[in-house]
Enzyme design. Structure first.
Site, PDB file in Angstrom:
ATOM      1  N   ARG A 183     -20.850   9.315 -13.223  1.00 44.82           N
ATOM      2  CA  ARG A 183     -21.037  10.307 -14.299  1.00 44.82           C
ATOM      3  C   ARG A 183     -21.184  11.718 -13.763  1.00 44.82           C
ATOM      4  O   ARG A 183     -21.856  12.562 -14.333  1.00 44.82           O
ATOM      5  CB  ARG A 183     -22.227   9.913 -15.185  1.00 44.82           C
ATOM      6  N   LYS A 201       8.662   0.348 -11.097  1.00 52.02           N
ATOM      7  CA  LYS A 201       8.158   0.610 -12.460  1.00 52.02           C
ATOM      8  C   LYS A 201       8.819   1.851 -13.059  1.00 52.02           C
ATOM      9  O   LYS A 201       9.199   1.871 -14.226  1.00 52.02           O
ATOM     10  CB  LYS A 201       6.627   0.806 -12.429  1.00 52.02           C
ATOM     11  N   ASP A 241       5.054  -0.214  -6.033  1.00 55.94           N
ATOM     12  CA  ASP A 241       6.430   0.167  -5.676  1.00 55.94           C
ATOM     13  C   ASP A 241       7.458  -0.887  -6.066  1.00 55.94           C
ATOM     14  O   ASP A 241       8.467  -1.084  -5.379  1.00 55.94           O
ATOM     15  CB  ASP A 241       6.537   0.463  -4.165  1.00 55.94           C
ATOM     16  N   THR A 282      -3.798   6.766   0.151  1.00 56.02           N
ATOM     17  CA  THR A 282      -2.777   7.809   0.157  1.00 56.02           C
ATOM     18  C   THR A 282      -3.394   9.184   0.456  1.00 56.02           C
ATOM     19  O   THR A 282      -2.688  10.184   0.463  1.00 56.02           O
ATOM     20  CB  THR A 282      -2.080   7.874  -1.218  1.00 56.02           C
ATOM     21  N   HIS A 309       6.671   7.164  -8.562  1.00 55.54           N
ATOM     22  CA  HIS A 309       7.573   6.385  -9.414  1.00 55.54           C
ATOM     23  C   HIS A 309       8.944   7.046  -9.385  1.00 55.54           C
ATOM     24  O   HIS A 309       9.149   8.094  -9.980  1.00 55.54           O
ATOM     25  CB  HIS A 309       7.016   6.315 -10.843  1.00 55.54           C
TER      26      HIS A 309
END
Ligand code: GDP
Ligand code: IMO
Ligand code: MG
Length: 423
Positions: free
Chosen positions: A142, A16, A13, A128, A41
């Site tokens: 995988r 950017k 934060d 989050t 963003h």
């Protein structure tokens, strides 16, 4: 022209999104190289205010190709919602592409993120809850599905069947409801219908751009202190926000990166758990949060705030090989009589660490060593050049640059696109 990696130099934060929106005006391509929709963003420009989660922050410039890179984990549902919101604001999405090799974040990854956080009890990571950790865990195991799999239905079906054997066991062990493969397959076919034409092999695109000498921006998510390897493990994200991963995650040779811009807030903030030595629990911390509007762009959580951390910036600058700093939110400090900068961490044994980052269990017990700087108590919001800045603000920024060992490249004095200048 140049390839520039733009990375978070603190705990995320840093601003950017606004830096990339500004620089993208001159860029041919922007590639998000890691993370998923845990990112928020914020970009403010003539299209309004948008918190971008997956879509690169160059999307507002119609000339720029925007790629969600291979190093990302893509939740198609959340991507579609974000696309709809941008389209409603009149933003053209003709130049939005998704790497066929990017991982697909499935609804069960979100389910697992919530269940795993609950299982951590009183010591959560504070994620989050967007499924980021489980999606990257499946990639490494995988067992992940990739965005390109949507274009190969038979392959997708067998990959999904095999993934669900383990996924459903995990969900059941953690007390959740197993998921139905047929329903998920139908959902994937819907994603294929809506996103299929944007899912591409990005290598010919990036290769052509490099050969033509075009300007490319590599957009990082979060910041070094939450890097999977170099951050405050385990209170980190599950990918590498540091510049070294930019070439791999974006899909271009490492030696093509000419510039690394570290985005750094003029003070500190963090959201989520884990040690944060400069955190303030006093009136100054509350004032930084209030004036800086420090609330998560993705989750709305109040951010923890503190003075500038010079130990973290020195670590971040060296690890990332930064060539320049972009200082943001300088204007928030306009309102303080005195400022502090942390120049060392005092260890429980009395020693002071200045030029390395202690491990998490030690970091939990350090106290910051501060130096004081006079505030300027004047508005910087209308400054558009270095010479416009008050002397005290210049000296404060110069101290940050000195601690980082990196020159200042840009200064941002407001969230609007034009409230920024090159130094
Ligand atoms: P990101 O995740 O690094 O892109 O940063 P966020 O968008 O999560 O948080 C940065 C917040 O600060 C956003 O609300 C921006 O609009 C805002 N912002 C960015 N630069 C500046 C600045 O120079 N001054 C002010 N006042 N706000 C800024
Ligand atoms: P941008 O790109 C700030 C934090 C979470 C948590 C840790 C792990 O907007 O800077 P995750 O969901 O990734 O498993 O959570 O990382 N975190 C962020 N903090 N800004 C972000 O993104 C973040 N993305 C994740 O709070 O501590
Ligand atoms: Mg953010």
């Amino acid at each position: 022209m140049t390839v520039t990696a733009i990375v978070g130099a603190q705990w995320g934060d840093e601003g950017k999104g606004r830096i990339i929106d500004y620089l993208a005006q001159q860029a041919n391509m922007v590639i998000r190289f890691q993370g998923g929709d845990n990112a928020g963003h914020t970009v403010i420009n003539e299209y309004g205010k948008h918190a971008l989660h997956l879509i690169p922050s160059g999307i507002f410039n119609p000339q720029t190709q925007n790629i969600i890179g291979t190093g990302c984990v893509v939740n198609p549902q959340s991507l579609l919602e974000e696309m709809a919101s941008l389209e409603r604001a009149g933003v053209a999405l003709d130049n939005l592409w998704i790497s066929q090799r990017a991982q697909m974040l499935m609804p069960y990854h979100r389910t697992l993120d919530v269940l795993e956080e609950a299982a951590r009890g009183s010591d959560p990571i504070g994620t989050t809850k967007r499924g980021i950790g489980p999606a990257y865990a499946d990639k490494a195991a995988r067992a992940g599905l990739r965005m390109g799999d949507l274009l190969q239905p038979d392959w997708l079906e067998s990959r999904l069947d095999s993934a669900l054997i383990t996924i459903n066991r995990k969900i059941e062990i953690l007390g959740g409801q197993p998921v139905d493969g047929q329903e998920l397959y139908a959902l994937c076919m819907d994603f294929r219908e809506k996103l299929g034409k944007r899912i591409v092999d990005t290598v010919p695109m990036t290769r052509r751009a490099i050969e033509r000498g075009e300007a490319i921006l590599l957009e990082g998510q979060l910041g070094v202190m939450r890097d999977l390897d170099w951050g405050i493990y385990p209170y980190v994200t599950s990918s590498n926000p540091t510049a070294a991963y930019a070439s791999s995650g974006a899909g271009l040779p490492a030696r093509t990166i000419d510039r690394v811009i570290g985005v750094v807030k003029a003070y500190s903030s963090a959201v989520g758990d884990g040690p944060f030595p400069v955190e303030l629990h006093d009136a100054d911390g509350a004032k930084l949060r209030e004036i800086g509007q420090e609330f998560g762009a993705t989750t709305g959580r109040p951010r923890r705030c503190g003075w500038f951390d010079g130990v973290a910036i020195a670590y971040a600058a060296w690890l990332n090989g930064m060539t320049g700093l972009a200082i943001t939110k300088l204007d928030i400090l306009d309102h303080f009589e005195t400022l502090k900068i942390c120049t060392g961490y005092r260890l429980p044994n009395g020693g002071i660490v200045r030029d390395s980052m202690p491990e998490t269990p030690i970091l939990n017990h350090v106290t910051p060593v501060y130096e004081e700087w006079p505030g300027w108590q004047a508005s910087t919001e209308d400054c558009r050049s270095w010479a416009d800045l008050p002397g005290a603000a210049q000296r404060y920024i110069e101290r940050i640059s000195e601690l980082a060992g990196i020159p200042i490249a840009y200064v941002s004095v407001g969230a609007e696109r034009d409230q920024m200048f090159e130094v």
